[in-house]
Design an enzyme around this catalytic site. Structure first.
Site, short mmCIF file in Angstrom:
data_model
loop_
_atom_site.label_atom_id
_atom_site.label_comp_id
_atom_site.label_asym_id
_atom_site.label_seq_id
_atom_site.Cartn_x
_atom_site.Cartn_y
_atom_site.Cartn_z
CE LYS A 103 -6.21 2.12 -0.85
NZ LYS A 103 -6.88 2.20 0.47
CE LYS A 137 -3.70 2.36 2.52
NZ LYS A 137 -4.61 2.32 3.69
#
Length: 330
Positions: free
Chosen positions: A253, A200
């Site tokens: 992400k 992320k």
């Protein structure tokens, strides 16, 4: 005639039927996890101004939305709550309240739609008065990794008790997958999966999401725990750790600016790989389409196809409902 080509790739493109026959990547509604926004109150549906077509729902209206999506073939959902500021504190205690908005709604969705999959979010920021994913030291402002694990573990346990099928730790604290796995297993929730936000990044593409939940940090940024967008190999280190700690699925992400990372992760694991097509990526396509600069529908499908082509087995995307309608039309 000289230089006549022997190999003619165009032969495989000469009709729609042949193009479909040899198509390498196919999207279906089974690929989608639909992130949805939850707010306090009753009988309200409020559009997110920076995400045209996306709404925040009160719990009763969210049940209606889930029902509509199920009819389109979407069976997996990731709810995110907007919590009243009066319920926020530095230790995110509301996150484990079984009578709170989020956990009651998760339980109600599972009660009304027992066959859908609910993926819950484990991070402190929606419940934290500091707006960070971990505990903030009051004096130094440091995000305290190990102190955060206890909070995250109790949050995950409360979500499992509410009926979550998949726990999604999005906090990026070191060691949180192992900690959550131990908490779940020790409390008879060994059947609950963990989809780790493995890579992320500290991305600029999260703005509309933070608008929807009013969850931006009150001070500082998230760069001491989210990954540097310039780093690619580091994602494989995070992947190795998450595999060791017991993750069942791994995630990259954002998705669209990190297709290379999705491919790297796919090539280095046998676990299912997911990708989060985040709010800013969605908003860019919508804004361009509203201005007539792009064909929004075609661009949407191309974006989703590119994410799957890069290696994603499942895609968290705000396009899920709209894309399902396109797929239904064939």
């Amino acid at each position: 005639m000289p230089n006549i080509p022997t190999h003619r790739p165009r032969r495989n493109r000469k009709s729609a039927v042949i193009r479909d026959m040899v198509q390498e990547t196919r999207l279906t509604t089974h690929d989608f996890i639909y992130p949805v926004f939850l707010i306090e109150g009753e009988n309200q549906t409020l559009e997110v101004s920076s995400m045209p077509g996306i709404h925040r729902f009160t719990a009763d209206r969210l049940l209606d939305e889930v029902g509509r999506c199920v009819e389109l073939g979407i069976k997996s959902f990731a709810p995110f709550p907007s919590i009243n500021d009066s319920l926020k504190d530095r230790l995110a205690k509301e996150s484990a309240n079984p009578e709170g908005l989020y956990l009651k709604t998760v339980a109600n969705i599972k009660r009304q739609f027992p066959d859908v999959v609910i993926m819950t979010d484990v991070a402190m920021d929606p419940y934290s008065s500091d707006g960070h994913d971990g505990v903030v030291d009051a004096e130094s402002g440091e995000i305290l990794n190990d102190a955060s694990l206890e909070v995250l573990g109790q949050m995950a346990l409360a979500q499992a008790r509410a009926g979550a099928d998949i726990i999604g730790p999005s906090d990026m604290m070191d060691g949180r997958v192992a900690w959550i796995r131990d908490v779940l297993d020790s409390n008879a929730f060994s059947h609950v999966s963990i989809m780790s936000y493995t890579a992320k990044y500290a991305s600029a593409f999260y703005g509309p999401f933070r608008d929807a939940l009013d969850s931006a940090p009150k001070k500082g940024d998230k760069k001491t725990y989210q990954m540097n967008p310039a780093n690619r190999r580091e994602a494989l280190r995070e992947l190795a750790l998450d595999e060791q700690e017991g993750a069942d699925m791994v995630m990259v992400k954002p998705a669209l600016s990190y297709l290379d990372v999705i491919l790297d992760v796919k090539n280095h694991t046998n676990l299912p790989v997911t990708a989060y097509n985040v709010s800013g990526e969605y908003a860019m396509v919508k804004a361009a389409a509203q201005n007539g600069w792009l064909d929004g529908e075609k661009t949407m499908m191309e974006v989703l196809t590119s994410i799957k082509r890069a290696g994603a087995d499942a895609i968290l995307t705000y396009f899920a409902k709209e894309a399902a309608e396109v797929l239904r039309r064939g």
